[in-house]
Design a protein around this motif. Sequence first.
Motif, PDB file in Angstrom:
ATOM      1  N   ALA A 160       0.951 -11.054   5.206  1.00  0.00           N
ATOM      2  CA  ALA A 160       0.109 -10.048   5.843  1.00  0.00           C
ATOM      3  C   ALA A 160      -1.141  -9.767   5.024  1.00  0.00           C
ATOM      4  O   ALA A 160      -2.147  -9.325   5.556  1.00  0.00           O
ATOM      5  CB  ALA A 160       0.896  -8.767   6.050  1.00  0.00           C
ATOM      6  N   ASN A 161      -1.081 -10.019   3.736  1.00  0.00           N
ATOM      7  CA  ASN A 161      -2.216  -9.711   2.873  1.00  0.00           C
ATOM      8  C   ASN A 161      -3.254 -10.823   2.827  1.00  0.00           C
ATOM      9  O   ASN A 161      -4.334 -10.612   2.280  1.00  0.00           O
ATOM     10  CB  ASN A 161      -1.726  -9.420   1.449  1.00  0.00           C
ATOM     11  CG  ASN A 161      -0.883  -8.173   1.395  1.00  0.00           C
ATOM     12  OD1 ASN A 161      -1.066  -7.269   2.193  1.00  0.00           O
ATOM     13  ND2 ASN A 161       0.041  -8.131   0.459  1.00  0.00           N
ATOM     14  N   VAL A 162      -2.950 -11.965   3.400  1.00  0.00           N
ATOM     15  CA  VAL A 162      -3.883 -13.083   3.360  1.00  0.00           C
ATOM     16  C   VAL A 162      -5.167 -12.740   4.112  1.00  0.00           C
ATOM     17  O   VAL A 162      -6.268 -13.046   3.650  1.00  0.00           O
ATOM     18  CB  VAL A 162      -3.234 -14.364   3.929  1.00  0.00           C
ATOM     19  CG1 VAL A 162      -4.245 -15.476   4.093  1.00  0.00           C
ATOM     20  CG2 VAL A 162      -2.099 -14.797   3.029  1.00  0.00           C
ATOM     21  N   THR A 222       8.095 -11.619   0.022  1.00  0.00           N
ATOM     22  CA  THR A 222       7.219 -10.683  -0.674  1.00  0.00           C
ATOM     23  C   THR A 222       6.259  -9.991   0.271  1.00  0.00           C
ATOM     24  O   THR A 222       5.570  -9.062  -0.119  1.00  0.00           O
ATOM     25  CB  THR A 222       6.395 -11.411  -1.750  1.00  0.00           C
ATOM     26  OG1 THR A 222       5.613 -12.406  -1.107  1.00  0.00           O
ATOM     27  CG2 THR A 222       7.296 -12.032  -2.787  1.00  0.00           C
ATOM     28  N   GLY A 223       6.167 -10.443   1.496  1.00  0.00           N
ATOM     29  CA  GLY A 223       5.239  -9.850   2.444  1.00  0.00           C
ATOM     30  C   GLY A 223       3.800 -10.255   2.195  1.00  0.00           C
ATOM     31  O   GLY A 223       2.882  -9.594   2.636  1.00  0.00           O
ATOM     32  N   SER A 224       3.593 -11.322   1.468  1.00  0.00           N
ATOM     33  CA  SER A 224       2.230 -11.724   1.121  1.00  0.00           C
ATOM     34  C   SER A 224       1.491 -12.326   2.312  1.00  0.00           C
ATOM     35  O   SER A 224       0.274 -12.417   2.293  1.00  0.00           O
ATOM     36  CB  SER A 224       2.241 -12.716  -0.028  1.00  0.00           C
ATOM     37  OG  SER A 224       2.890 -13.901   0.360  1.00  0.00           O
ATOM     38  N   PHE A 255      -6.499  -9.804   4.507  1.00  0.00           N
ATOM     39  CA  PHE A 255      -7.275  -8.871   3.691  1.00  0.00           C
ATOM     40  C   PHE A 255      -7.977  -9.601   2.551  1.00  0.00           C
ATOM     41  O   PHE A 255      -9.111  -9.267   2.194  1.00  0.00           O
ATOM     42  CB  PHE A 255      -6.387  -7.760   3.134  1.00  0.00           C
ATOM     43  CG  PHE A 255      -5.916  -6.796   4.180  1.00  0.00           C
ATOM     44  CD1 PHE A 255      -6.809  -5.978   4.846  1.00  0.00           C
ATOM     45  CD2 PHE A 255      -4.575  -6.718   4.499  1.00  0.00           C
ATOM     46  CE1 PHE A 255      -6.389  -5.094   5.817  1.00  0.00           C
ATOM     47  CE2 PHE A 255      -4.137  -5.839   5.464  1.00  0.00           C
ATOM     48  CZ  PHE A 255      -5.050  -5.023   6.131  1.00  0.00           C
ATOM     49  N   LEU A 256      -7.321 -10.590   1.974  1.00  0.00           N
ATOM     50  CA  LEU A 256      -7.943 -11.364   0.907  1.00  0.00           C
ATOM     51  C   LEU A 256      -9.150 -12.143   1.419  1.00  0.00           C
ATOM     52  O   LEU A 256     -10.189 -12.216   0.760  1.00  0.00           O
ATOM     53  CB  LEU A 256      -6.932 -12.329   0.296  1.00  0.00           C
ATOM     54  CG  LEU A 256      -5.916 -11.724  -0.647  1.00  0.00           C
ATOM     55  CD1 LEU A 256      -4.859 -12.755  -1.010  1.00  0.00           C
ATOM     56  CD2 LEU A 256      -6.605 -11.216  -1.888  1.00  0.00           C
ATOM     57  N   GLY A 264     -11.928  -9.614   2.270  1.00  0.00           N
ATOM     58  CA  GLY A 264     -12.478  -9.087   1.027  1.00  0.00           C
ATOM     59  C   GLY A 264     -13.340 -10.104   0.306  1.00  0.00           C
ATOM     60  O   GLY A 264     -14.406  -9.777  -0.219  1.00  0.00           O
TER      61      GLY A 264
END
Length: 62
Positions: A27-29, A23-25, A31-32, A35
């Motif tokens: 890379a978003n860790v 899912t590509g999640s 940013f989370l 944020g």
Amino acid sequence: MRDFGGGDTAPAQQAANKELASTGSGANVAFLIVGGAAMAAGGFTFTVLPARLKRRQQATAA
């Protein structure tokens, strides 16, 4: 449970053994985390800063 006559469960068992799609999640860790830290810092600032400014104004007025 009712039997609707499907009968063959082999495709469902094969699908259960396959690996899930990426899912590509990962890379978003980052940013989370950034944020969340920004939200926490903002909440802290808007809670503490007005009290400190009020205290400073009272000290200069006295």
